[in-house]
Design a protein around this motif. Structure first.
Motif, PDB file in Angstrom:
ATOM      1  N   ARG A 187       0.813  -1.220   0.000  1.00 15.85           N
ATOM      2  CA  ARG A 187       0.000   0.000   0.000  1.00 15.85           C
ATOM      3  C   ARG A 187       0.846   1.269   0.000  1.00 15.85           C
ATOM      4  NH1 ARG A 187      -0.876   2.377   5.513  1.00 15.85           N
ATOM      5  NH2 ARG A 187       0.215   1.018   6.995  1.00 15.85           N
ATOM      6  N   LYS A 188       2.091   1.157   0.412  1.00 15.18           N
ATOM      7  CA  LYS A 188       2.953   2.335   0.451  1.00 15.18           C
ATOM      8  C   LYS A 188       3.376   2.790  -0.939  1.00 15.18           C
ATOM      9  CE  LYS A 188       3.077   2.717   4.985  1.00 15.18           C
ATOM     10  NZ  LYS A 188       2.583   3.901   5.703  1.00 15.18           N
ATOM     11  N   ASN A 189       3.213   1.887  -1.924  1.00 20.65           N
ATOM     12  CA  ASN A 189       3.279   2.290  -3.330  1.00 20.65           C
ATOM     13  C   ASN A 189       4.663   2.770  -3.774  1.00 20.65           C
ATOM     14  OD1 ASN A 189       1.843   2.390  -5.731  1.00 20.65           O
ATOM     15  ND2 ASN A 189       1.105   4.481  -5.421  1.00 20.65           N
ATOM     16  N   HIS A 190       5.704   2.158  -3.222  1.00 18.52           N
ATOM     17  CA  HIS A 190       7.058   2.476  -3.684  1.00 18.52           C
ATOM     18  C   HIS A 190       7.197   2.261  -5.191  1.00 18.52           C
ATOM     19  CE1 HIS A 190       7.749   1.822   0.615  1.00 18.52           C
ATOM     20  NE2 HIS A 190       8.953   2.358   0.500  1.00 18.52           N
ATOM     21  N   LEU A 191       6.393   1.328  -5.691  1.00 14.80           N
ATOM     22  CA  LEU A 191       6.532   0.878  -7.065  1.00 14.80           C
ATOM     23  C   LEU A 191       6.461   2.026  -8.072  1.00 14.80           C
ATOM     24  CD1 LEU A 191       6.881  -1.847  -8.534  1.00 14.80           C
ATOM     25  CD2 LEU A 191       4.400  -1.871  -8.856  1.00 14.80           C
ATOM     26  N   ILE A 192       5.483   2.964  -7.888  1.00 10.72           N
ATOM     27  CA  ILE A 192       5.344   4.002  -8.913  1.00 10.72           C
ATOM     28  C   ILE A 192       6.509   4.990  -8.870  1.00 10.72           C
ATOM     29  CG2 ILE A 192       2.828   3.799  -8.970  1.00 10.72           C
ATOM     30  CD1 ILE A 192       2.732   6.625  -7.677  1.00 10.72           C
ATOM     31  N   LEU A 193       7.073   5.196  -7.686  1.00 11.53           N
ATOM     32  CA  LEU A 193       8.227   6.093  -7.599  1.00 11.53           C
ATOM     33  C   LEU A 193       9.446   5.451  -8.256  1.00 11.53           C
ATOM     34  CD1 LEU A 193       9.717   8.605  -6.711  1.00 11.53           C
ATOM     35  CD2 LEU A 193       9.920   7.618  -4.412  1.00 11.53           C
ATOM     36  N   LEU A 194       9.676   4.182  -7.963  1.00 14.58           N
ATOM     37  CA  LEU A 194      10.806   3.477  -8.564  1.00 14.58           C
ATOM     38  C   LEU A 194      10.644   3.414 -10.085  1.00 14.58           C
ATOM     39  CD1 LEU A 194      13.407   1.871  -8.132  1.00 14.58           C
ATOM     40  CD2 LEU A 194      12.007  -0.178  -7.792  1.00 14.58           C
ATOM     41  N   GLN A 195       9.423   3.133 -10.541  1.00 17.33           N
ATOM     42  CA  GLN A 195       9.161   3.059 -11.978  1.00 17.33           C
ATOM     43  C   GLN A 195       9.415   4.398 -12.665  1.00 17.33           C
ATOM     44  OE1 GLN A 195       5.312   1.416 -12.905  1.00 17.33           O
ATOM     45  NE2 GLN A 195       5.447   1.931 -15.082  1.00 17.33           N
ATOM     46  N   ALA A 196       8.940   5.494 -12.062  1.00 18.97           N
ATOM     47  CA  ALA A 196       9.152   6.818 -12.640  1.00 18.97           C
ATOM     48  C   ALA A 196      10.631   7.185 -12.642  1.00 18.97           C
ATOM     49  CB  ALA A 196       8.344   7.856 -11.871  1.00 18.97           C
ATOM     50  N   PHE A 197      11.329   6.835 -11.573  1.00 17.47           N
ATOM     51  CA  PHE A 197      12.765   7.118 -11.479  1.00 17.47           C
ATOM     52  C   PHE A 197      13.514   6.456 -12.636  1.00 17.47           C
ATOM     53  CE2 PHE A 197      17.040   6.132  -9.842  1.00 17.47           C
ATOM     54  CZ  PHE A 197      17.452   7.398  -9.440  1.00 17.47           C
ATOM     55  N   ILE A 198      13.134   5.209 -12.942  1.00 19.31           N
ATOM     56  CA  ILE A 198      13.800   4.476 -14.019  1.00 19.31           C
ATOM     57  C   ILE A 198      13.381   5.008 -15.384  1.00 19.31           C
ATOM     58  CG2 ILE A 198      14.080   2.220 -15.099  1.00 19.31           C
ATOM     59  CD1 ILE A 198      15.498   2.613 -12.360  1.00 19.31           C
ATOM     60  N   GLU A 199      12.073   5.207 -15.593  1.00 17.39           N
ATOM     61  CA  GLU A 199      11.592   5.627 -16.910  1.00 17.39           C
ATOM     62  C   GLU A 199      12.052   7.034 -17.279  1.00 17.39           C
ATOM     63  OE1 GLU A 199       7.397   5.079 -17.325  1.00 17.39           O
ATOM     64  OE2 GLU A 199       7.511   2.895 -17.079  1.00 17.39           O
ATOM     65  N   ASN A 235      15.261  -6.350 -11.157  1.00 17.26           N
ATOM     66  CA  ASN A 235      15.444  -6.194 -12.600  1.00 17.26           C
ATOM     67  C   ASN A 235      15.756  -4.752 -13.006  1.00 17.26           C
ATOM     68  OD1 ASN A 235      14.663  -8.972 -13.854  1.00 17.26           O
ATOM     69  ND2 ASN A 235      13.083  -8.577 -12.325  1.00 17.26           N
ATOM     70  N   LEU A 236      16.391  -4.020 -12.116  1.00 16.10           N
ATOM     71  CA  LEU A 236      16.777  -2.648 -12.432  1.00 16.10           C
ATOM     72  C   LEU A 236      17.814  -2.624 -13.550  1.00 16.10           C
ATOM     73  CD1 LEU A 236      17.248  -1.088  -8.870  1.00 16.10           C
ATOM     74  CD2 LEU A 236      15.341  -0.695 -10.422  1.00 16.10           C
ATOM     75  N   PRO A 237      17.779  -1.604 -14.404  1.00 17.34           N
ATOM     76  CA  PRO A 237      18.870  -1.438 -15.374  1.00 17.34           C
ATOM     77  C   PRO A 237      20.204  -1.365 -14.643  1.00 17.34           C
ATOM     78  CG  PRO A 237      17.058   0.065 -15.863  1.00 17.34           C
ATOM     79  CD  PRO A 237      16.735  -0.564 -14.538  1.00 17.34           C
ATOM     80  N   GLU A 238      21.213  -1.994 -15.183  1.00 15.07           N
ATOM     81  CA  GLU A 238      22.494  -2.111 -14.496  1.00 15.07           C
ATOM     82  C   GLU A 238      23.060  -0.746 -14.087  1.00 15.07           C
ATOM     83  OE1 GLU A 238      24.924  -4.473 -12.534  1.00 15.07           O
ATOM     84  OE2 GLU A 238      23.328  -5.231 -13.862  1.00 15.07           O
ATOM     85  N   LYS A 239      22.937   0.238 -14.974  1.00 21.34           N
ATOM     86  CA  LYS A 239      23.502   1.559 -14.686  1.00 21.34           C
ATOM     87  C   LYS A 239      22.757   2.299 -13.583  1.00 21.34           C
ATOM     88  CE  LYS A 239      25.617   2.346 -19.219  1.00 21.34           C
ATOM     89  NZ  LYS A 239      25.657   3.219 -20.423  1.00 21.34           N
ATOM     90  N   SER A 240      21.521   1.902 -13.321  1.00 18.47           N
ATOM     91  CA  SER A 240      20.724   2.606 -12.299  1.00 18.47           C
ATOM     92  C   SER A 240      20.963   2.069 -10.891  1.00 18.47           C
ATOM     93  CB  SER A 240      19.232   2.493 -12.622  1.00 18.47           C
ATOM     94  OG  SER A 240      18.754   1.172 -12.350  1.00 18.47           O
ATOM     95  N   LYS A 241      21.465   0.841 -10.797  1.00 18.74           N
ATOM     96  CA  LYS A 241      21.556   0.178  -9.488  1.00 18.74           C
ATOM     97  C   LYS A 241      22.345   0.974  -8.442  1.00 18.74           C
ATOM     98  CE  LYS A 241      20.821  -4.532 -11.160  1.00 18.74           C
ATOM     99  NZ  LYS A 241      21.395  -5.894 -11.348  1.00 18.74           N
ATOM    100  N   PRO A 242      23.477   1.600  -8.784  1.00 17.41           N
ATOM    101  CA  PRO A 242      24.203   2.362  -7.760  1.00 17.41           C
ATOM    102  C   PRO A 242      23.439   3.586  -7.258  1.00 17.41           C
ATOM    103  CG  PRO A 242      25.607   1.864  -9.646  1.00 17.41           C
ATOM    104  CD  PRO A 242      24.213   1.547 -10.060  1.00 17.41           C
ATOM    105  N   TYR A 243      22.388   3.974  -7.973  1.00  8.68           N
ATOM    106  CA  TYR A 243      21.657   5.193  -7.626  1.00  8.68           C
ATOM    107  C   TYR A 243      20.372   4.927  -6.847  1.00  8.68           C
ATOM    108  CZ  TYR A 243      24.860   7.571 -10.767  1.00  8.68           C
ATOM    109  OH  TYR A 243      25.995   8.071 -11.351  1.00  8.68           O
ATOM    110  N   VAL A 244      20.091   3.666  -6.552  1.00  7.24           N
ATOM    111  CA  VAL A 244      18.928   3.326  -5.724  1.00  7.24           C
ATOM    112  C   VAL A 244      19.454   2.861  -4.372  1.00  7.24           C
ATOM    113  CG1 VAL A 244      16.873   1.895  -5.472  1.00  7.24           C
ATOM    114  CG2 VAL A 244      17.557   2.705  -7.743  1.00  7.24           C
TER     115      VAL A 244
END
Length: 375
Positions: A209-221, A251-260
């Protein structure tokens, strides 16, 4: 109750023994103030009373009482009734669940029933158990409180308790968050200690319910990591699985992993510095009985995007920073816009001033104290 004489008040503080919960802030802030009232003698129960002493200090009118174990059954069935009898307690205050055996007046705070309002966000076993225990305790209370009008209506709806019998004692924001500070020093502190800078912050449990998913998705997209932004997810795990979020993290893009950056626990000072150092705070939760973190973030005068769902619909001072957590395209656009064009300083100051006026722990403590005095 008579308006004169000492009030012997017991507080079940077992929430300080385990994972962080919003009810911990509620108890800490309310009773730090009530402890200063001369006609109140506080008895606080927990397994780790050294932790309580560190939080509340050595106030002369607080007695810390150690539970025999961390077991909820032993605490509710044996320890608390024994403590109430031994210290001749007038009122005992519980969060959500009180003992079955009642030997003094009970104050019960039911913070929310979001598992009833948003059943798809919770497992069936969770809803059945919580609903049963919360309802028994709420109906048994001599003084029943909650933290928002949204939760009050929910309690009336699902438990069949008259609105007149439910008292709103809202959460607040500590004055510490409104204090002046040096932004650059906060940024340097977080960079030195945690290795992140220029970040978007979310403070929350990790559950669906905390909905982290949409923030993570927007950060990646939006590929914000390519612009040097970090995404800081600061919180703690719950017993409710969050498979969609876990899958996306895997399944984060490899280049994004250090930034999460995920961090499960921060002490009070670290949390304050995270708020102060953040570029933007985002709170995309679908369901809250109140919602303290976006108010704390706004109190330090940083830009905030906050869900307008459930109790957070009351936070109208966020204006354009309010968003529907079910509308991903709009949220994504708002996140991009606020990073490109931050709100004016005067707007952030006005939001902070509104929060300081409306959500004040001293007002809430005074309201609870008066309820007890006039019972």
């Amino acid at each position: 109750m008579k308006s004169s004489g000492t009030i012997k008040l017991f507080v079940d503080a077992h929430v300080f023994d385990g994972k962080y919960q919003g009810s911990r802030t509620f108890i800490k802030e309310l009773y730090s103030i009530i402890a200063t009232m001369q006609d109140v003698q506080l008895h606080m129960g927990a397994y780790d009373i050294n932790n309580l002493k560190n939080i509340f200090g050595d106030a002369g009118n607080i007695q810390f009482i150690k539970y025999r174990s961390r077991s909820a059954f032993i605490r509710l069935a044996f320890d608390i009734p024994r403590i109430i009898k031994r210290y001749q307690v007038d009122f005992a205050h519980f969060q959500y669940i009180s003992p079955l055996f009642k030997n003094c007046r009970f104050i019960v705070t039911t913070h929310d029933l979001v598992f009833n309002e948003f059943p798809k966000e919770f497992p069936l076993w969770y809803r059945l158990v919580k609903n049963r225990l919360f309802k028994i305790s709420a109906k048994k209370a001599d003084i029943l409180t909650t933290v928002s009008d949204y939760s009050k209506k929910s309690i009336e709806k699902y438990f069949g308790i008259s609105s007149a019998a439910i008292h709103i004692i809202p959460n607040g924001v500590s004055n510490l968050f409104f204090a002046d500070y040096d932004k650059e020093k906060a940024v340097q502190f977080i960079q030195n200690k945690f290795g992140v800078q220029k970040f978007i912050l979310l403070v929350s449990r990790f559950e669906p319910r905390k909905n982290h998913l949409i923030l993570l998705q927007a950060f990646i997209e939006l590929e914000l990591y390519k612009q040097g932004y970090y995404l800081v997810l600061l919180g703690w795990h719950e017993n409710i699985n969050n498979p969609a979020f876990t899958n996306m993290m895997s399944n984060l893009p490899e280049k994004s992993k250090p930034y999460v950056f995920m961090h499960q626990h921060a002490d009070d000072n670290d949390l304050l510095q995270f708020y102060r150092a953040a570029q933007v705070f985002v709170y995309p939760s679908k369901a809250e009985g109140f919602g303290i973190p976006p108010l704390e973030a706004a109190a330090v005068k940083i830009p905030v995007l906050c869900s307008n769902s459930s109790a957070m619909s009351d936070f109208t001072f966020f204006g354009a920073g309010h968003f529907d957590p079910e509308n991903y395209p709009v949220f994504k656009n708002k996140l991009s816009a606020i990073l490109n064009t931050a709100p004016a300083k005067t707007e952030l100051e006005n939001i902070a001033a509104s929060i300081q006026h409306q959500y004040n722990w001293y007002k809430s403590a005074a309201a609870l104290y008066q309820l007890i005095k006039t019972f």
